[in-house]
Design a protein around this motif. Structure first.
Motif, PDB file in Angstrom:
ATOM      1  N   TYR A 233       0.830  -1.205   0.000  1.00 48.99           N
ATOM      2  CA  TYR A 233       0.000   0.000   0.000  1.00 48.99           C
ATOM      3  C   TYR A 233       0.865   1.256   0.000  1.00 48.99           C
ATOM      4  N   SER A 234       1.964   1.244   0.763  1.00 46.93           N
ATOM      5  CA  SER A 234       2.850   2.407   0.801  1.00 46.93           C
ATOM      6  C   SER A 234       3.409   2.715  -0.581  1.00 46.93           C
ATOM      7  N   TRP A 235       3.762   1.677  -1.328  1.00 51.72           N
ATOM      8  CA  TRP A 235       4.276   1.873  -2.683  1.00 51.72           C
ATOM      9  C   TRP A 235       3.176   2.368  -3.623  1.00 51.72           C
ATOM     10  N   PHE A 236       1.990   1.842  -3.446  1.00 56.34           N
ATOM     11  CA  PHE A 236       0.857   2.315  -4.240  1.00 56.34           C
ATOM     12  C   PHE A 236       0.685   3.817  -4.083  1.00 56.34           C
ATOM     13  N   VAL A 237       0.710   4.282  -2.836  1.00 57.58           N
ATOM     14  CA  VAL A 237       0.487   5.706  -2.569  1.00 57.58           C
ATOM     15  C   VAL A 237       1.695   6.534  -2.990  1.00 57.58           C
ATOM     16  N   ALA A 238       2.910   6.002  -2.805  1.00 59.01           N
ATOM     17  CA  ALA A 238       4.112   6.732  -3.215  1.00 59.01           C
ATOM     18  C   ALA A 238       4.055   7.064  -4.699  1.00 59.01           C
ATOM     19  N   SER A 239       3.664   6.085  -5.501  1.00 54.45           N
ATOM     20  CA  SER A 239       3.554   6.302  -6.943  1.00 54.45           C
ATOM     21  C   SER A 239       2.348   7.165  -7.285  1.00 54.45           C
ATOM     22  N   PHE A 240       1.214   6.883  -6.656  1.00 52.98           N
ATOM     23  CA  PHE A 240      -0.020   7.629  -6.900  1.00 52.98           C
ATOM     24  C   PHE A 240       0.190   9.116  -6.621  1.00 52.98           C
ATOM     25  N   SER A 241       0.854   9.428  -5.508  1.00 52.16           N
ATOM     26  CA  SER A 241       1.059  10.827  -5.133  1.00 52.16           C
ATOM     27  C   SER A 241       2.146  11.491  -5.978  1.00 52.16           C
ATOM     28  N   TYR A 242       3.225  10.752  -6.261  1.00 50.15           N
ATOM     29  CA  TYR A 242       4.310  11.360  -7.025  1.00 50.15           C
ATOM     30  C   TYR A 242       3.857  11.691  -8.447  1.00 50.15           C
ATOM     31  N   TYR A 243       3.293  10.700  -9.135  1.00 52.48           N
ATOM     32  CA  TYR A 243       2.881  10.945 -10.514  1.00 52.48           C
ATOM     33  C   TYR A 243       1.649  11.833 -10.582  1.00 52.48           C
ATOM     34  N   GLY A 244       0.872  11.830  -9.508  1.00 55.19           N
ATOM     35  CA  GLY A 244      -0.231  12.778  -9.434  1.00 55.19           C
ATOM     36  C   GLY A 244       0.274  14.213  -9.406  1.00 55.19           C
ATOM     37  N   SER A 245       1.370  14.435  -8.667  1.00 51.93           N
ATOM     38  CA  SER A 245       1.939  15.790  -8.604  1.00 51.93           C
ATOM     39  C   SER A 245       2.565  16.187  -9.938  1.00 51.93           C
ATOM     40  N   VAL A 246       3.202  15.225 -10.627  1.00 53.82           N
ATOM     41  CA  VAL A 246       3.841  15.532 -11.916  1.00 53.82           C
ATOM     42  C   VAL A 246       2.797  15.779 -12.996  1.00 53.82           C
ATOM     43  N   LEU A 247       1.874  14.816 -13.161  1.00 60.29           N
ATOM     44  CA  LEU A 247       0.878  14.925 -14.225  1.00 60.29           C
ATOM     45  C   LEU A 247      -0.169  15.987 -13.912  1.00 60.29           C
ATOM     46  N   GLY A 248      -0.501  16.141 -12.626  1.00 61.05           N
ATOM     47  CA  GLY A 248      -1.477  17.153 -12.236  1.00 61.05           C
ATOM     48  C   GLY A 248      -0.971  18.560 -12.509  1.00 61.05           C
ATOM     49  N   SER A 249       0.300  18.787 -12.214  1.00 58.33           N
ATOM     50  CA  SER A 249       0.867  20.107 -12.495  1.00 58.33           C
ATOM     51  C   SER A 249       0.899  20.375 -13.990  1.00 58.33           C
ATOM     52  N   SER A 250       1.197  19.340 -14.773  1.00 58.18           N
ATOM     53  CA  SER A 250       1.182  19.480 -16.232  1.00 58.18           C
ATOM     54  C   SER A 250      -0.211  19.845 -16.720  1.00 58.18           C
ATOM     55  N   GLU A 251      -1.238  19.203 -16.158  1.00 59.98           N
ATOM     56  CA  GLU A 251      -2.622  19.462 -16.565  1.00 59.98           C
ATOM     57  C   GLU A 251      -3.055  20.871 -16.170  1.00 59.98           C
ATOM     58  N   LEU A 252      -2.711  21.280 -14.951  1.00 61.54           N
ATOM     59  CA  LEU A 252      -3.082  22.621 -14.488  1.00 61.54           C
ATOM     60  C   LEU A 252      -2.446  23.706 -15.351  1.00 61.54           C
ATOM     61  N   LEU A 253      -1.208  23.478 -15.754  1.00 64.81           N
ATOM     62  CA  LEU A 253      -0.519  24.471 -16.573  1.00 64.81           C
ATOM     63  C   LEU A 253      -1.026  24.463 -18.013  1.00 64.81           C
ATOM     64  N   GLU A 254      -1.205  23.247 -18.558  1.00 65.14           N
ATOM     65  CA  GLU A 254      -1.625  23.138 -19.955  1.00 65.14           C
ATOM     66  C   GLU A 254      -2.980  23.798 -20.183  1.00 65.14           C
ATOM     67  N   LYS A 255      -3.909  23.552 -19.250  1.00 63.12           N
ATOM     68  CA  LYS A 255      -5.277  24.055 -19.425  1.00 63.12           C
ATOM     69  C   LYS A 255      -5.553  25.330 -18.642  1.00 63.12           C
ATOM     70  N   ASN A 256      -4.504  25.840 -17.958  1.00 63.51           N
ATOM     71  CA  ASN A 256      -4.665  27.079 -17.201  1.00 63.51           C
ATOM     72  C   ASN A 256      -5.839  26.983 -16.229  1.00 63.51           C
ATOM     73  N   LEU A 257      -5.806  25.933 -15.398  1.00 62.37           N
ATOM     74  CA  LEU A 257      -6.916  25.686 -14.475  1.00 62.37           C
ATOM     75  C   LEU A 257      -6.724  26.345 -13.114  1.00 62.37           C
ATOM     76  N   LEU A 258      -5.652  27.112 -12.945  1.00 67.53           N
ATOM     77  CA  LEU A 258      -5.443  27.792 -11.672  1.00 67.53           C
ATOM     78  C   LEU A 258      -6.590  28.745 -11.388  1.00 67.53           C
ATOM     79  N   CYS A 259      -7.119  28.690 -10.156  1.00 72.83           N
ATOM     80  CA  CYS A 259      -8.187  29.594  -9.696  1.00 72.83           C
ATOM     81  C   CYS A 259      -9.503  29.372 -10.437  1.00 72.83           C
ATOM     82  N   ILE A 260      -9.687  28.207 -11.025  1.00 76.28           N
ATOM     83  CA  ILE A 260     -10.954  27.895 -11.690  1.00 76.28           C
ATOM     84  C   ILE A 260     -11.754  26.960 -10.792  1.00 76.28           C
ATOM     85  N   THR A 261     -12.964  27.319 -10.468  1.00 73.80           N
ATOM     86  CA  THR A 261     -13.792  26.488  -9.596  1.00 73.80           C
ATOM     87  C   THR A 261     -14.623  25.495 -10.392  1.00 73.80           C
TER      88      THR A 261
END
Length: 446
Positions: A233-261
Motif C-alpha cells: 500500500y505504501s508503494w501504491f500511494v508513493a507512486s499515486f502521489s508522485y505521478y499525481g503531482s507531476v501529471l497534475g501540475s502538467s494538466e493545471l498548466l496546460e489548461k490554465n486551471l489555476l483559480c478555476i472552480t
C-alpha cells in the motif's frame, strides 16, 4: 549507479512533456491522454515482479543492463508511431524496460554498509532530478523546432552513454554469495578494497548458498506477511502521489486551471465549438515551472538524511506522507503562478523524499534471497497507483480541481498510518541473507 534513476526519470518526465503534443497531433480527449501514462505503468506493473524474480535468480546486473537496452529500443520505436494505438502500445513496452532498471536500486543498496545507507541512498534523488531536468530542457528546446518525435529520439542518448559506463559496475557481491559463487564475490570485494587502498578483514568469506531465491511465498510467509502488505500500500500511494503531482501540475498548466472552480464552464468559454481536443502546447513559462519543480525534488535531501538517520525510516515516511497530503490540499487555493510554483516545488520535494525513503526501507527489510522480487512486487503495486493517477490528475482535474486533489491527500494520510504500523525499523540494521541471517566477514556484519 545512479544511472537507473536517470533513465527512469527521463521516461516518466517524458509523459508530462509530450502529453500536450500528442493531444494536438491525434486530437485526443482527456481520457485518451491519461491512457498514455496508464499504459506505461501497465508495462511497469507487468514486468516489475518478473524482473525481480529474474534478478534474484540470475543476478541484478544482467537485469538492469538488459532493461537499458530494452527501454532505449522501444523508446526509439515510439518516435516513429504512425497512430495513437501504436504509440500507447510502444510506451507500454518502454514501461516494461523501466521496471527492470528499478533493480539498480537493489544493486546499489547491496554495496553500501548499513551506517552509510541513510546518507548515500537519498542522494539517488539527485540523479532522478538530472534526468527530469534533462527531459524538460529537451522539450523546451527541441519541441518548438523539431517536434516531439525528435525529442523522444534524442532522449535515448543518456541510455546509450550509460550502457557503456555500466560496464564498470560489478555484480552484487551479496547476490554472488547467496547464489553460491563465493569466488566472484571475493574478487569484487578485493577490487573495491584496492580502489579504496584498504584490505579485506582476515579470514574467509563463508556462507551456505540460498537455494530458494526469488520465492514469492517468502514475502507472504508469517515472517514478512504484515510487512509486505503494508509496503504494497505504501508503494501504491508513493507512486499515486508522485505521478499525481507531476501529471497534475502538467494538466493545471496546460489548461490554465489555476483559480478555476468550475472547469467544465471554463472549457465551454475557451472552446465555444465544443471541440474535444483541448490543444494548448506548453509555453516558456510552463516549462520554467516544470523545471523549477523538478529541481525542487533535491532541495530537501539534507532534511531527508537527518530524518532517516535520527528518527528512522518508518517515522520519516509517516511525516512525509502527512506533509504531502497537506500540500495537495493547499494546491486548491487560488494563487498566482509564482505561488503555485512555490507550492508545487515543496510538494514535489516531499513526495520525492517519501519515494526515496520507501525505496530505502524496502531494500533494507527483505533478505538478499528475495530482495529483488520483494522490490519488484512492490514496484508492481506502485504502478497500479501510477495507472490510476493519470485519470485523477488529468481527467478528473478537468472537471474539478478540488475533487481531483482530495483523493491524493486522503491516500497520503492513510499511507502515514500504514508506515507507523510497519513491524520492523531498519535504521542501522545489517542486511539479511536468508530470513534470519546476516553476512559475516571476520567479526563484522556487513
Amino acid at each position: 549507479m545512479g544511472s537507473a534513476n536517470i533513465v527512469e526519470a527521463i521516461e516518466i518526465m517524458l509523459l508530462a512533456v509530450v502529453s500536450p503534443e500528442v493531444r494536438c497531433e491525434w486530437h485526443l480527449q482527456d481520457w485518451q491522454v491519461a491512457l498514455v501514462s496508464t499504459m506505461v505503468f501497465f508495462g511497469f506493473m507487468t514486468c516489475g515482479a518478473l524482473s525481480g524474480y529474474v534478478a534474484d535468480r540470475y543476478g541484478r546486473w544482467k537485469v538492469v543492463f538488459g532493461a537499458f537496452i530494452w527501454g532505449a529500443y522501444f523508446s526509439l520505436l515510439t518516435s516513429f508511431s504512425p497512430s495513437y494505438g501504436w504509440f500507447i502500445f510502444l510506451r507500454a513496452m518502454v514501461g516494461c524496460g523501466v521496471a527492470g532498471t528499478s533493480q539498480g536500486f537493489v544493486l546499489k543498496t547491496e554495496f553500501i554498509p548499513a551506517k552509510y545507507r541513510g546518507y548515500l541512498l537519498p542522494l539517488s534523488q539527485i540523479f532522478w532530478m538530472l534526468g527530469a531536468v534533462f527531459m524538460v530542457l529537451l522539450g523546451m528546446t527541441v519541441i518548438p523546432t523539431l517536434g516531439w518525435r525528435w525529442m523522444i529520439r534524442l532522449s535515448i542518448i543518456p541510455s546509450l552513454i550509460l550502457l557503456v559506463l555500466f560496464q564498470f559496475i560489478p555484480e552484487s557481491a551479496r547476490y554472488n554469495v547467496s547464489a553460491g559463487n563465493v569466488k566472484a564475490a571475493v574478487q569484487t570485494l578485493e577490487h573495491i578494497a584496492r580502489m579504496n587502498r584498504a584490505s579485506l578483514p582476515e579470514g574467509r568469506l563463508m556462507e551456505p548458498a540460498v537455494t530458494e531465491r526469488g520465492s514469492f511465498y517468502t514475502l507472504v510467509s508469517s515472517t514478512f506477511r504484515r510487512t509486505s502488505m503494508l509496503l504494497w500500500y505504501s508503494w501504491f500511494v508513493a507512486s499515486f502521489s508522485y505521478y499525481g503531482s507531476v501529471l497534475g501540475s502538467s494538466e493545471l498548466l496546460e489548461k490554465n486551471l489555476l483559480c478555476i472552480t468550475d472547469a467544465e464552464v471554463e472549457h465551454r468559454v475557451l472552446n465555444p465549438e465544443n471541440v474535444p481536443c483541448y490543444c494548448i502546447p506548453f509555453g516558456t513559462a510552463d516549462y520554467h515551472t516544470l523545471l523549477i519543480s523538478s529541481v525542487g525534488e533535491v532541495s530537501l535531501i539534507p532534511v531527508n538524511m537527518i530524518l532517516l538517520n535520527f528518527i528512522g525510516r518508518k517515522y520519516t515516511m509517516a511525516i512525509l506522507m502527512v506533509s504531502s497530503g497537506v500540500f495537495f490540499l493547499l494546491l486548491s487555493i487560488c494563487s498566482t503562478l509564482f505561488g503555485f510554483t512555490v507550492l508545487l516545488f515543496l510538494l514535489r520535494s516531499l513526495v520525492a523524499m517519501n519515494f526515496s525513503a520507501t525505496y530505502i526501507y524496502t531494500a533494507e527489510v527483505f533478505p538478499t534471497a528475495v530482495r529483488s522480487i520483494g522490490m519488484g512486487v512492490c514496484t508492481s503495486f506502485s504502478r497500479i497507483g501510477g495507472m490510476i493517477a493519470p485519470f485523477v490528475a488529468q481527467v478528473l482535474m478537468a472537471k474539478s480541481v478540488i475533487t481531483a486533489l482530495v483523493p491524493f491527500a486522503v491516500a497520503c494520510f492513510l499511507s502515514a498510518i500504514s508506515a507507523l504500523l510497519l513491524p520492523i525499523e531498519t535504521k542501522g540494521r545489517a542486511l539479511l541473507v536468508g530470513q534470519h541471517r546476516v553476512y559475516t566477514v571476520g567479526e563484522k556484519s556487513i
